[in-house]
Design a protein around this motif. Structure first.
Motif, PDB file in Angstrom:
ATOM      1  N   ALA A   1       0.845  -1.196   0.000  1.00 23.64           N
ATOM      2  CA  ALA A   1       0.000   0.000   0.000  1.00 23.64           C
ATOM      3  C   ALA A   1       0.878   1.243   0.000  1.00 23.64           C
ATOM      4  O   ALA A   1       1.910   1.285   0.691  1.00 23.64           O
ATOM      5  N   VAL A   2       0.457   2.250  -0.745  1.00 26.46           N
ATOM      6  CA  VAL A   2       1.216   3.491  -0.877  1.00 26.46           C
ATOM      7  C   VAL A   2       0.263   4.668  -0.721  1.00 26.46           C
ATOM      8  O   VAL A   2      -0.814   4.702  -1.344  1.00 26.46           O
ATOM      9  N   ALA A   3       0.653   5.643   0.087  1.00 25.26           N
ATOM     10  CA  ALA A   3      -0.082   6.903   0.213  1.00 25.26           C
ATOM     11  C   ALA A   3       0.597   7.938  -0.674  1.00 25.26           C
ATOM     12  O   ALA A   3       1.808   8.152  -0.571  1.00 25.26           O
ATOM     13  N   VAL A   4      -0.180   8.577  -1.537  1.00 20.09           N
ATOM     14  CA  VAL A   4       0.345   9.583  -2.461  1.00 20.09           C
ATOM     15  C   VAL A   4      -0.253  10.940  -2.110  1.00 20.09           C
ATOM     16  O   VAL A   4      -1.480  11.087  -2.032  1.00 20.09           O
ATOM     17  N   SER A   5       0.613  11.923  -1.885  1.00 17.43           N
ATOM     18  CA  SER A   5       0.142  13.261  -1.560  1.00 17.43           C
ATOM     19  C   SER A   5       1.303  14.240  -1.753  1.00 17.43           C
ATOM     20  O   SER A   5       2.269  13.930  -2.467  1.00 17.43           O
TER      21      SER A   5
ATOM     22  N   ASN B   1      -1.787  20.482  -4.520  1.00 13.16           N
ATOM     23  CA  ASN B   1      -0.807  20.682  -5.604  1.00 13.16           C
ATOM     24  C   ASN B   1       0.097  19.459  -5.773  1.00 13.16           C
ATOM     25  O   ASN B   1       1.318  19.578  -5.842  1.00 13.16           O
ATOM     26  N   ILE B   2      -0.514  18.280  -5.853  1.00 12.95           N
ATOM     27  CA  ILE B   2       0.240  17.044  -6.062  1.00 12.95           C
ATOM     28  C   ILE B   2       0.679  16.984  -7.517  1.00 12.95           C
ATOM     29  O   ILE B   2      -0.165  16.880  -8.415  1.00 12.95           O
ATOM     30  N   PRO B   3       1.971  17.028  -7.789  1.00 16.75           N
ATOM     31  CA  PRO B   3       2.412  17.059  -9.185  1.00 16.75           C
ATOM     32  C   PRO B   3       2.419  15.663  -9.809  1.00 16.75           C
ATOM     33  O   PRO B   3       2.606  14.653  -9.115  1.00 16.75           O
ATOM     34  N   TRP B   4       2.208  15.602 -11.117  1.00 13.87           N
ATOM     35  CA  TRP B   4       2.364  14.345 -11.847  1.00 13.87           C
ATOM     36  C   TRP B   4       3.837  14.150 -12.150  1.00 13.87           C
ATOM     37  O   TRP B   4       4.509  15.062 -12.635  1.00 13.87           O
ATOM     38  N   THR B   5       4.365  12.978 -11.840  1.00 14.51           N
ATOM     39  CA  THR B   5       5.789  12.694 -12.005  1.00 14.51           C
ATOM     40  C   THR B   5       5.971  11.351 -12.704  1.00 14.51           C
ATOM     41  O   THR B   5       5.047  10.525 -12.724  1.00 14.51           O
ATOM     42  N   PRO B   6       7.156  11.092 -13.258  1.00  9.31           N
ATOM     43  CA  PRO B   6       7.414   9.764 -13.833  1.00  9.31           C
ATOM     44  C   PRO B   6       7.226   8.642 -12.817  1.00  9.31           C
ATOM     45  O   PRO B   6       6.767   7.551 -13.173  1.00  9.31           O
ATOM     46  N   ALA B   7       7.554   8.897 -11.554  1.00 11.58           N
ATOM     47  CA  ALA B   7       7.375   7.869 -10.522  1.00 11.58           C
ATOM     48  C   ALA B   7       5.901   7.529 -10.336  1.00 11.58           C
ATOM     49  O   ALA B   7       5.536   6.359 -10.153  1.00 11.58           O
ATOM     50  N   LEU B   8       5.029   8.534 -10.385  1.00 12.25           N
ATOM     51  CA  LEU B   8       3.599   8.266 -10.274  1.00 12.25           C
ATOM     52  C   LEU B   8       3.085   7.513 -11.497  1.00 12.25           C
ATOM     53  O   LEU B   8       2.222   6.640 -11.378  1.00 12.25           O
TER      54      LEU B   8
ATOM     55  N   HIS C   1       5.097   5.668   1.011  1.00 11.51           N
ATOM     56  CA  HIS C   1       4.471   6.906   0.543  1.00 11.51           C
ATOM     57  C   HIS C   1       5.259   7.519  -0.606  1.00 11.51           C
ATOM     58  O   HIS C   1       6.445   7.219  -0.805  1.00 11.51           O
ATOM     59  N   ARG C   2       4.556   8.371  -1.334  1.00 10.98           N
ATOM     60  CA  ARG C   2       5.170   9.306  -2.270  1.00 10.98           C
ATOM     61  C   ARG C   2       4.613  10.671  -1.898  1.00 10.98           C
ATOM     62  O   ARG C   2       3.518  11.052  -2.326  1.00 10.98           O
ATOM     63  N   LEU C   3       5.353  11.370  -1.056  1.00  6.68           N
ATOM     64  CA  LEU C   3       4.972  12.689  -0.582  1.00  6.68           C
ATOM     65  C   LEU C   3       5.897  13.714  -1.227  1.00  6.68           C
ATOM     66  O   LEU C   3       7.025  13.914  -0.776  1.00  6.68           O
ATOM     67  N   GLU C   4       5.427  14.325  -2.296  1.00  4.04           N
ATOM     68  CA  GLU C   4       6.245  15.309  -2.994  1.00  4.04           C
ATOM     69  C   GLU C   4       6.321  16.599  -2.174  1.00  4.04           C
ATOM     70  O   GLU C   4       5.342  17.015  -1.547  1.00  4.04           O
ATOM     71  N   ARG C   5       7.480  17.231  -2.204  1.00  2.00           N
ATOM     72  CA  ARG C   5       7.651  18.534  -1.552  1.00  2.00           C
ATOM     73  C   ARG C   5       7.276  19.635  -2.550  1.00  2.00           C
ATOM     74  O   ARG C   5       7.783  19.675  -3.670  1.00  2.00           O
ATOM     75  N   VAL C   6       6.386  20.512  -2.124  1.00  2.00           N
ATOM     76  CA  VAL C   6       5.921  21.589  -2.994  1.00  2.00           C
ATOM     77  C   VAL C   6       5.957  22.906  -2.234  1.00  2.00           C
ATOM     78  O   VAL C   6       6.114  22.927  -1.009  1.00  2.00           O
ATOM     79  N   GLY C   7       5.797  24.000  -2.950  1.00  2.88           N
ATOM     80  CA  GLY C   7       5.926  25.325  -2.368  1.00  2.88           C
ATOM     81  C   GLY C   7       4.645  25.845  -1.735  1.00  2.88           C
ATOM     82  O   GLY C   7       4.289  27.024  -1.919  1.00  2.88           O
ATOM     83  N   PHE C   8       3.958  24.998  -0.992  1.00  5.94           N
ATOM     84  CA  PHE C   8       2.736  25.365  -0.273  1.00  5.94           C
ATOM     85  C   PHE C   8       2.816  24.743   1.119  1.00  5.94           C
ATOM     86  O   PHE C   8       3.486  23.728   1.315  1.00  5.94           O
ATOM     87  N   PRO C   9       2.099  25.300   2.087  1.00  2.34           N
ATOM     88  CA  PRO C   9       2.180  24.743   3.446  1.00  2.34           C
ATOM     89  C   PRO C   9       1.521  23.374   3.550  1.00  2.34           C
ATOM     90  O   PRO C   9       0.562  23.065   2.837  1.00  2.34           O
ATOM     91  N   THR C  10       2.037  22.556   4.440  1.00  3.64           N
ATOM     92  CA  THR C  10       1.425  21.258   4.730  1.00  3.64           C
ATOM     93  C   THR C  10       0.007  21.461   5.259  1.00  3.64           C
ATOM     94  O   THR C  10      -0.252  22.364   6.052  1.00  3.64           O
TER      95      THR C  10
ATOM     96  N   VAL D   1      -4.346  21.206 -10.018  1.00  5.81           N
ATOM     97  CA  VAL D   1      -3.115  20.417 -10.094  1.00  5.81           C
ATOM     98  C   VAL D   1      -3.364  18.993  -9.601  1.00  5.81           C
ATOM     99  O   VAL D   1      -3.065  18.013 -10.289  1.00  5.81           O
ATOM    100  N   SER D   2      -3.911  18.862  -8.400  1.00  5.69           N
ATOM    101  CA  SER D   2      -4.171  17.525  -7.863  1.00  5.69           C
ATOM    102  C   SER D   2      -5.265  16.814  -8.655  1.00  5.69           C
ATOM    103  O   SER D   2      -5.196  15.599  -8.861  1.00  5.69           O
ATOM    104  N   ARG D   3      -6.274  17.550  -9.086  1.00  7.40           N
ATOM    105  CA  ARG D   3      -7.342  16.931  -9.888  1.00  7.40           C
ATOM    106  C   ARG D   3      -6.770  16.306 -11.163  1.00  7.40           C
ATOM    107  O   ARG D   3      -7.110  15.171 -11.520  1.00  7.40           O
ATOM    108  N   ASN D   4      -5.897  17.017 -11.828  1.00 10.20           N
ATOM    109  CA  ASN D   4      -5.271  16.498 -13.042  1.00 10.20           C
ATOM    110  C   ASN D   4      -4.432  15.255 -12.742  1.00 10.20           C
ATOM    111  O   ASN D   4      -4.463  14.273 -13.507  1.00 10.20           O
TER     112      ASN D   4
END
Length: 294
Positions: free
Chosen positions: A40-44, A100-107, A66-75, A128-131
């Motif tokens: 199981a993996v949590a993506v955010s 603002n979860i970005p789409w990445t090659p890992a995802l 998990h795949r928790l990407e670091r982005v320029g917005f507060p947690t 961003v997250s919807r896409n």
């Protein structure tokens, strides 16, 4: 067990009366699926801040992949208020990392091997997250055995008919609570007795399963092969935060372990009842529950 579960969307801190607790429906889903023996993996996404650091450390310490990407917005944070029965209301902060979860090659690689995917409306409130959620759904294997779980979670004003319709077109399992099912019926013009509305929902949207939870009274699972209804166990409720997410995870895990609808429903009811007796959304499950999936 070799099937992969992914929960994608909000990962945040629930600010509860007794202090901060990890929260977010998709992360809760992944945690419980993992406890029940599946990958199981949590993506955010999290911010470059102390709360983000703590969230990553907490997931690592729990053993939650998990795949928790670091982005320029507060947690993200949510102020949670509990009524005397332990039922929560939520004040959800906007413009945060999980919007603002970005789409990445890992995802992209993760989606291509995912068997069970859980998503909701809340993380689709921003583009961003919807896409990214939609791209994940489109990248998943086409197999009929894959479960695309729409845990609708109609929170505050963070949803609209267009998001609900697009999500319904992409899912084959809908999880909804009794109050939300009333709003859903108004949105889509469903009328008549409860069971008729449920069966019409199953038919109209081509669902494999429709799960409707009715709080402290009962829960229902509808499918082409029938209808299961079970009473909610009477327990000493600490709080109900995350109980619905644990229900969804346990139901899907039991199905993937080869159990039938009724047996899967029974496990889901018992897991969610246990979660209600514990503080927060991610308690460790007892062996007596975990062993029922093996």
């Amino acid at each position: 067990m070799d099937r992969l579960f992914v929960g994608m969307g909000e990962a945040l801190w629930d600010m509860l009366p007794e202090g901060p607790q990890i929260g977010g429906a998709p992360a809760n889903f992944a945690w419980h699926a993992g406890q029940l023996g599946f990958g199981a993996v949590a993506v955010s996404a999290v911010g470059a801040d102390d709360l983000g650091d703590r969230l990553v450390r907490t997931f690592d310490g729990m053993g939650l992949r998990h795949r928790l990407e670091r982005v320029g917005f507060p947690t993200g944070t949510v102020q949670v208020t509990l009524d005397p029965a332990g039922v929560p209301t939520y004040e959800i902060r906007e413009n945060v990392a999980w919007d603002n979860i970005p789409w990445t090659p890992a995802l992209d690689r993760l989606a291509a091997r995912t068997d069970v995917f859980c998503f909701g409306t809340l993380a689709q409130r921003c583009g961003v997250s919807r896409n990214s959620i939609r791209r994940f759904l489109h990248r998943m294997p086409e197999s009929e055995t894959c479960l695309r779980v729409f845990d609708i979670n109609l929170r505050q004003h963070f949803y609209g008919r267009n998001i609900v319709e697009e999500s319904l077109s992409a899912c084959n399992v809908l999880k909804i609570n009794e109050e939300e099912f009333g709003l859903f019926g108004s949105m889509f013009g469903l009328a008549g007795p409860f069971v008729e509305r449920a069966r019409e929902t199953l038919r109209r949207f081509g669902l494999h399963y429709l799960i409707i939870t009715c709080g402290a009274s009962e829960s229902h699972v509808f499918a082409a092969e029938g209808h299961s209804v079970l009473a909610t166990p009477r327990v000493a409720v600490r709080d109900t935060v995350g109980a619905g997410d644990s229900f969804t995870a346990a139901f899907c895990a039991a199905l993937c372990a080869g159990q039938g609808m009724r047996e899967a429903h029974r496990l889901a009811v018992d897991v969610s009842a246990y979660v209600c007796t514990q503080p927060g959304a991610m308690p460790a499950l007892p062996e007596s529950l975990i062993s029922r999936i093996r």
